[in-house]
Design a protein around this motif. Structure first.
Motif, PDB file in Angstrom:
ATOM      1  N   SER A   1       1.075  -1.093  -0.083  1.00  0.00           N
ATOM      2  CA  SER A   1       0.102  -0.161  -0.137  1.00  0.00           C
ATOM      3  C   SER A   1       0.784   1.050  -0.187  1.00  0.00           C
ATOM      4  CB  SER A   1      -0.801  -0.009   1.328  1.00  0.00           C
ATOM      5  OG  SER A   1      -0.155   0.079   2.385  1.00  0.00           O
ATOM      6  N   TRP A   2       0.369   2.329  -0.351  1.00  0.00           N
ATOM      7  CA  TRP A   2       0.826   3.757  -0.363  1.00  0.00           C
ATOM      8  C   TRP A   2      -0.060   4.468   0.074  1.00  0.00           C
ATOM      9  CZ3 TRP A   2       5.625   5.564  -0.443  1.00  0.00           C
ATOM     10  CH2 TRP A   2       5.908   7.099  -0.741  1.00  0.00           C
TER      11      TRP A   2
ATOM     12  N   TYR B   1      -3.621   3.391   0.265  1.00  0.00           N
ATOM     13  CA  TYR B   1      -4.098   2.867  -1.020  1.00  0.00           C
ATOM     14  C   TYR B   1      -3.449   1.529  -1.541  1.00  0.00           C
ATOM     15  CZ  TYR B   1      -7.128   7.154  -1.113  1.00  0.00           C
ATOM     16  OH  TYR B   1      -7.816   8.078  -0.856  1.00  0.00           O
ATOM     17  N   GLU B   2      -4.150   0.534  -1.983  1.00  0.00           N
ATOM     18  CA  GLU B   2      -3.555  -0.783  -2.217  1.00  0.00           C
ATOM     19  C   GLU B   2      -3.056  -0.957  -3.773  1.00  0.00           C
ATOM     20  OE1 GLU B   2      -5.786  -5.124  -2.853  1.00  0.00           O
ATOM     21  OE2 GLU B   2      -6.950  -3.717  -1.833  1.00  0.00           O
ATOM     22  N   MET B   3      -2.114  -1.633  -3.837  1.00  0.00           N
ATOM     23  CA  MET B   3      -1.619  -1.954  -5.219  1.00  0.00           C
ATOM     24  C   MET B   3      -0.805  -3.234  -5.130  1.00  0.00           C
ATOM     25  SD  MET B   3       1.639   0.923  -5.547  1.00  0.00           S
ATOM     26  CE  MET B   3       2.456   1.430  -4.255  1.00  0.00           C
TER      27      MET B   3
ATOM     28  N   GLY C   1      -3.320   2.886  -6.277  1.00  0.00           N
ATOM     29  CA  GLY C   1      -2.284   3.069  -5.438  1.00  0.00           C
ATOM     30  C   GLY C   1      -1.075   3.405  -5.961  1.00  0.00           C
TER      31      GLY C   1
ATOM     32  N   TYR D   1       1.384   6.906  -5.624  1.00  0.00           N
ATOM     33  CA  TYR D   1       2.715   6.684  -5.444  1.00  0.00           C
ATOM     34  C   TYR D   1       3.511   7.825  -6.461  1.00  0.00           C
ATOM     35  CZ  TYR D   1       7.487   4.857  -5.510  1.00  0.00           C
ATOM     36  OH  TYR D   1       8.741   4.717  -5.388  1.00  0.00           O
TER      37      TYR D   1
ATOM     38  N   ARG E   1     -10.768   4.906  -5.310  1.00  0.00           N
ATOM     39  CA  ARG E   1      -9.381   5.403  -5.779  1.00  0.00           C
ATOM     40  C   ARG E   1      -8.904   6.966  -5.335  1.00  0.00           C
ATOM     41  NH1 ARG E   1     -11.003   3.540 -11.985  1.00  0.00           N
ATOM     42  NH2 ARG E   1     -10.119   1.308 -11.696  1.00  0.00           N
TER      43      ARG E   1
END
Length: 240
Positions: free
Chosen positions: A54-55, A58-60, A91, A95, A121
């Motif tokens: 996550s950043w 927010y997930e990635m 995410g 970033y 988002r």
């Protein structure tokens, strides 16, 4: 006490040493074994989400080592625009936008055909969302209009991983890359390179086909200096 904003004037002068890892066969086998084990913990194709990055909340699905390389490439190359295909939950777009905040310039244009994650988002002034297929002519037209006269563009491909789709993306978006710039093809590691051998022809095979067509791009293996990367042979740089 007055706090000063970070600007490009604060950036240091150190330039990281880029070199091909040049591993011996036994070393490469060890890296590949760990790579496959690591990937099995983040395999979003088969629903194993033990490791999720996550950043800022927010997930990635990215390898932190690749994200670090992205930071270096952005710091050194100063792209004005990054085009990302495959937004997911945003995410990675956030970033990249945050890095642009630190530099003081730049925009992320991110494309996804799936609208189901829209509400999750992040909203950021440096992020432009486009809904549609990354290979659709109208979407490509919108991307070019958003870029405008800016010429220093980086592209990160992370949408549909089937070979034909990735190859079509490469043919469409490579035209945006300046000499010395990068189009990054993510997840070239699947279909046995060295993980997920049963996927079928994917990004690695698309890169191979693309490089047979275009002599002005080459895989910059120096970007793999941390040894573990989800993008082996995927950091494609445009040569002079």
């Amino acid at each position: 006490m007055m706090r000063r904003n970070w600007t490009t004037k604060n950036q240091g002068t150190f330039r990281p040493h880029y070199a091909d890892p040049a591993l011996e066969p036994d070393q490469q086998r060890l890296v590949d074994q760990f790579h496959d084990f690591y990937y099995s913990r983040i395999d979003n194709f088969r629903g194993h989400h033990t490791i999720v990055v996550s950043w800022m909340g927010y997930e990635m699905f990215k390898c932190p080592l690749d994200l670090w390389i992205y930071q270096e490439l952005i710091s050194l190359g100063r792209p004005q625009v990054i085009v990302e295909t495959g937004t997911y939950k945003g995410g990675s777009a956030l970033y990249l936008a945050t890095l642009f905040d630190l530099i003081g310039d730049g925009e992320v244009i991110t494309i996804d055909i799936d609208e189901s994650h829209n509400s999750a988002r992040p909203r950021h002034p440096r992020i432009t969302y486009i809904t549609g297929s990354s290979t659709d002519a109208q979407v490509l037209k919108m991307v070019k209009q958003q870029i405008g006269k800016r010429q220093n563009v980086m592209v990160i491909l992370d949408s549909d991983h089937r070979k034909d789709h990735v190859l079509e993306e490469l043919r469409s978006y490579a035209q945006l890359i300046p000499v010395g710039g990068y189009v990054i093809v993510e997840d070239t590691n699947i279909n046995g390179h060295p993980t997920y051998p049963d996927f079928g022809p994917g990004p690695w095979e698309a890169v191979t086909a693309f490089l047979e067509e275009r002599q002005d791009f080459f895989p910059d293996r120096r970007c793999e200096r941390f040894m573990l990367t989800m993008n082996p042979r995927g950091f494609l740089r445009r040569r002079n």
